[in-house]
Enzyme design. Sequence first.
Site, PDB file in Angstrom:
ATOM      1  N   GLU A 222      13.240  -7.543   8.000  1.00  0.00           N
ATOM      2  CA  GLU A 222      13.481  -8.790   8.736  1.00  0.00           C
ATOM      3  C   GLU A 222      14.885  -8.853   9.364  1.00  0.00           C
ATOM      4  O   GLU A 222      15.220  -9.837  10.038  1.00  0.00           O
ATOM      5  CB  GLU A 222      13.277  -9.998   7.815  1.00  0.00           C
ATOM      6  CG  GLU A 222      11.822 -10.343   7.531  1.00  0.00           C
ATOM      7  CD  GLU A 222      11.123  -9.385   6.564  1.00  0.00           C
ATOM      8  OE1 GLU A 222      11.789  -8.876   5.644  1.00  0.00           O
ATOM      9  OE2 GLU A 222       9.920  -9.137   6.748  1.00  0.00           O
TER      10      GLU A 222
ATOM     11  N   HIS B 187       7.523   3.873   2.620  1.00  0.00           N
ATOM     12  CA  HIS B 187       7.945   2.581   3.156  1.00  0.00           C
ATOM     13  C   HIS B 187       9.349   2.660   3.747  1.00  0.00           C
ATOM     14  O   HIS B 187       9.668   2.016   4.731  1.00  0.00           O
ATOM     15  CB  HIS B 187       7.902   1.500   2.061  1.00  0.00           C
ATOM     16  CG  HIS B 187       9.041   1.589   1.096  1.00  0.00           C
ATOM     17  ND1 HIS B 187       9.022   2.397  -0.018  1.00  0.00           N
ATOM     18  CD2 HIS B 187      10.267   0.996   1.103  1.00  0.00           C
ATOM     19  CE1 HIS B 187      10.172   2.286  -0.668  1.00  0.00           C
ATOM     20  NE2 HIS B 187      10.933   1.450  -0.015  1.00  0.00           N
TER      21      HIS B 187
HETATM   22  C1  DLZ Z   1       8.474  -4.007   0.734  1.00  0.00           C
HETATM   23  C2  DLZ Z   1       9.868  -3.469   0.573  1.00  0.00           C
HETATM   24  C3  DLZ Z   1      10.095  -2.316  -0.171  1.00  0.00           C
HETATM   25  C4  DLZ Z   1       8.998  -1.554  -0.842  1.00  0.00           C
HETATM   26  N1  DLZ Z   1      11.335  -1.838  -0.330  1.00  0.00           N
HETATM   27  C5  DLZ Z   1      12.371  -2.483   0.254  1.00  0.00           C
HETATM   28  C6  DLZ Z   1      13.692  -1.986   0.106  1.00  0.00           C
HETATM   29  O1  DLZ Z   1      13.988  -0.989  -0.558  1.00  0.00           O
HETATM   30  N2  DLZ Z   1      14.695  -2.661   0.726  1.00  0.00           N
HETATM   31  C7  DLZ Z   1      14.471  -3.786   1.492  1.00  0.00           C
HETATM   32  O2  DLZ Z   1      15.427  -4.349   2.043  1.00  0.00           O
HETATM   33  N3  DLZ Z   1      13.214  -4.263   1.627  1.00  0.00           N
HETATM   34  C8  DLZ Z   1      12.184  -3.659   1.033  1.00  0.00           C
HETATM   35  N4  DLZ Z   1      10.925  -4.136   1.165  1.00  0.00           N
HETATM   36  C9  DLZ Z   1      10.718  -5.432   1.866  1.00  0.00           C
HETATM   37  C10 DLZ Z   1      10.580  -5.295   3.401  1.00  0.00           C
HETATM   38  O3  DLZ Z   1      11.836  -5.027   4.001  1.00  0.00           O
HETATM   39  C11 DLZ Z   1      10.025  -6.610   3.991  1.00  0.00           C
HETATM   40  O4  DLZ Z   1      10.813  -7.680   3.571  1.00  0.00           O
HETATM   41  C12 DLZ Z   1       8.597  -6.883   3.550  1.00  0.00           C
HETATM   42  O5  DLZ Z   1       7.780  -5.792   3.852  1.00  0.00           O
HETATM   43  C13 DLZ Z   1       8.024  -8.145   4.244  1.00  0.00           C
HETATM   44  O6  DLZ Z   1       8.011  -7.981   5.655  1.00  0.00           O
END
Ligand code: DLZ
Length: 158
Positions: free
Chosen positions: A67, A97
């Site tokens: 985001e 991811h």
């Molecule tokens: C889903 C997710 C995962 C698995 N890992 C991280 C991460 O290591 N660091 C991070 O900032 N955000 C992660 N997210 C969340 C995604 O950035 C996002 O907020 C969600 O997929 C919702 O759009």
Amino acid sequence: MATALKNLNDYNKENFSDISEKKFGIVQAEWHSDITDVLCQGAIDTLLEHGAQKENIFRNMVPGSFELTLGAQLLAQQEEIDAVICIGVVIKGDTKHDDYINNAVANGLTTVSLKYNKPVSFGLVTTNNLEQALDRAGGKHGNKGIEAAAAAIQMLSF
Ligand code: DLZ
């Protein structure tokens, strides 16, 4: 590896222009918030050290690093904001991811920066494990938030 050659806290401040009237938007991801808090503080301290006023630094939270792009756009589109600093931590897991998020953020922030002709800096720590992230959040490789703030100031001086 870049950080083996250069500590994230080391930057060239010779040509920094006056930022005392500049307004900075910070977008911080809540994922790994214990680490993004440290990165964000590094960014804020750097802005203050170089003359920014506390009331001209606007910190905003987003759920995760994915985001950051929309957060950056919502700030960059505001005429009074001069530069945006994006802060997040993405740690590799069992799936890909991290690739998807990191590429989306890198491309997204570039697009926002070019669309609004404003510095949008990449304070995203992208690592294979937690230890590497901590090393870049005030650990042995410095603080990526400091680097991101310094990059924003340098680009304001361009
Ligand atoms: C889903 C997710 C995962 C698995 N890992 C991280 C991460 O290591 N660091 C991070 O900032 N955000 C992660 N997210 C969340 C995604 O950035 C996002 O907020 C969600 O997929 C919702 O759009």
